[in-house]
Design a protein around this motif. Structure first.
Motif: not given
Lengths: 330, 330
Positions: B10-14, B18-22, B102-106
């Motif tokens: 789940k963390l990796i998903e979060r 935020r970092f879409p790539f291509s 939580g919030k801090w990581l965001n």
């Protein structure tokens, strides 16, 4: 006991001495703002990064400093093996308490230098800082022929599910440590897999060169968890035959610890074996060993997106991911 | 307050959200055992790695979470600028306490995502672990034309010594923090350079493209220390003219703090400006600004392996390395 702390420059010198380098594809290594890599034509580079932290990944009171250095690099390099790539160079950031900057650090660097020689890795850069506990982060880079890296996502229904070596050995070593049996000499061999894991580099490269594996991962978290990663990435399921598992043999003297070989094999972490899938039509080309490392067919890939075990009595049950997750307590 | 901890997935998903790539040169990014990079023909890759640790590189009570994420990536990317390279991708290992998940990581991730967009960086992989304090290690990779990376080692006697931007600004911000003045709104602009440093990417690439710089470094530790690195690597000395230093202007209201602009400019760390040398015969081609960033000639490279300052009265004195060394207390 607080050792006298070197300046950063002196520390870098101590590191550099242990990691001589010269490689045509590395025009600039340690000592500039960044390393410069010169990729060969038609090469892909694979890059992996891995933290190794005191009290999470190792206990300093129990694990020899040499092993900490060796294992930190070995586990990161295992990801290179799992891509079928050839290790090239690595970078390390270290946070270091004063008290460890003397003899302990020498042991750590010696172990890491031994691993680097063994795996064919050149130290290309890093960063050092004073810190309250010992923390390290490794970045390891390897090279493959273009398009030949073996991903997690290529497994197809019908593929054979294969694994290298023996499963559960590293976990058995960990259990001995947890039960404070690790100081007994007769278990040295069991602890060896826990302290000095062996990334399956030759096998990984062989599978890539022969284009035999449709998907691959290393068993760092434990078979049940790592198989889940392959299945999720490939959009498939799998059936594992418990009778086929190359499970660790638990010595008679340890039987009363109540450890199950099957549980260790399914859920034990840190074996750093290769778990891979092979299309059925290529199965005949799969040898029993590569470079002395045995290969065992333990099951098959199925269409239904479930991971199940088939036991000796023909009973199918769901396999829950029971391996290591750094954010969940078991 | 302890936030509920996500599983690693789940963390990796979060993070991933935020970092879409291509990118055509990144066939495999986050989610496999390793990322796969496909270097272009005739390209060199530069690689740098940098730790960012709570209580060493930042104070969580004082520095906004966004700034921690932004700055961690900015300072590593500054090494890419200092090679004259174009940033491509980065990897991050993070150790994270429950309470910050939580919030801090965001906030941290938002700041880092903003920096990544600004610098043109794609997140290509990483590793997350639970830990007692917040620790991060960044690996940043960039690309140059083959053989065009600007090293520390190319300075020659007679070369002009040049620096971008203003020196001492970040250190002035740090002093305000140390004196607990950072909450005063009127100093926001000064703190900005401390909290949101700007790697001089456009200038670095411009210098590499025009082959104007014989050597280069970023001023992360402070001019006196970083100039020492150039001189040591090049086997030369230097003379810095204090009258020419683009030193930070200390506001009248802060005069009584007893800070010297010259000291801040010579020894203050974390400006992340570019310090570079230009052969005298190319000096005429050196513009006053590149992309809005001023360039100042502050001295010259000399044969004698000493670093000295020449003051307004024509007096020469030795310049001691007075910048940041993570293993020495000043």
């Amino acid at each position: 006991m607080v050792a006298k702390m070197d300046s950063e420059e002196k520390l870098i010198e101590r590191v550099r001495r242990r990691f001589p380098f010269s490689a045509p594809w590395l025009p600039v290594g340690i000592g500039d703002d960044a390393a410069v890599l010169r990729p060969g034509r038609g090469a892909d580079w694979v890059v992996t990064t891995d933290a190794f932290l005191e009290n999470v990944h190792f206990l300093r009171k129990i694990q020899p400093a040499e092993s900490v250095g060796y294992k930190a690099l070995a586990r990161a390099t295992s990801d290179i093996a799992a891509m079928g790539a050839r290790p090239r160079c690595f970078f390390i950031t270290v946070g270091l308490p004063d008290a460890l900057s003397g003899k302990w650090l020498n042991g750590f660097l010696d172990g890491m230098a031994r691993a680097a020689r063994r795996f064919g890795l050149t130290l290309a850069g890093g960063d050092t800082t004073k810190y309250s506990s010992f923390i390290a982060s490794l970045t390891v880079m390897g090279e493959t022929k273009r398009g030949r890296a073996i991903l997690r996502s290529g497994a197809q229904p019908g593929d054979l599910l294969c694994v290298s070596g023996t499963l559960g050995e590293a976990e058995l070593g960990l259990r001995l440590i947890q039960r404070r049996r690790h100081w007994q000499k007769r278990w040295a061999e069991i602890l060896n897999k826990q302290f000095y894991p062996e990334p399956r580099l030759a096998l990984g490269k062989w599978l890539a060169a022969h284009r035999l594996a449709s998907s691959m991962i290393d068993t760092s978290d434990g078979l049940s968890t790592d198989l889940g990663h392959i299945c999720a990435a490939s959009g498939v399921g799998a059936i594992v035959r418990t009778a086929k598992l190359p499970a660790v043999r638990i010595p008679n003297e340890l039987q009363r610890l109540g450890l199950g070989a099957r549980d260790l094999a399914l859920n034990g972490g840190e074996d750093y074996e290769l778990l891979f899938t092979v299309p059925k039509k290529l199965a005949a080309r799969l040898p029993r060993h590569v470079g002395g490392v045995p290969i065992t067919v333990i099951g098959e890939v199925v269409r239904e997106k479930k991971i199940r075990v088939l036991d000796e009595n023909g009973k199918l049950t769901d396999l829950r991911a029971g391996g290591w997750d750094p954010f969940l307590k078991k």
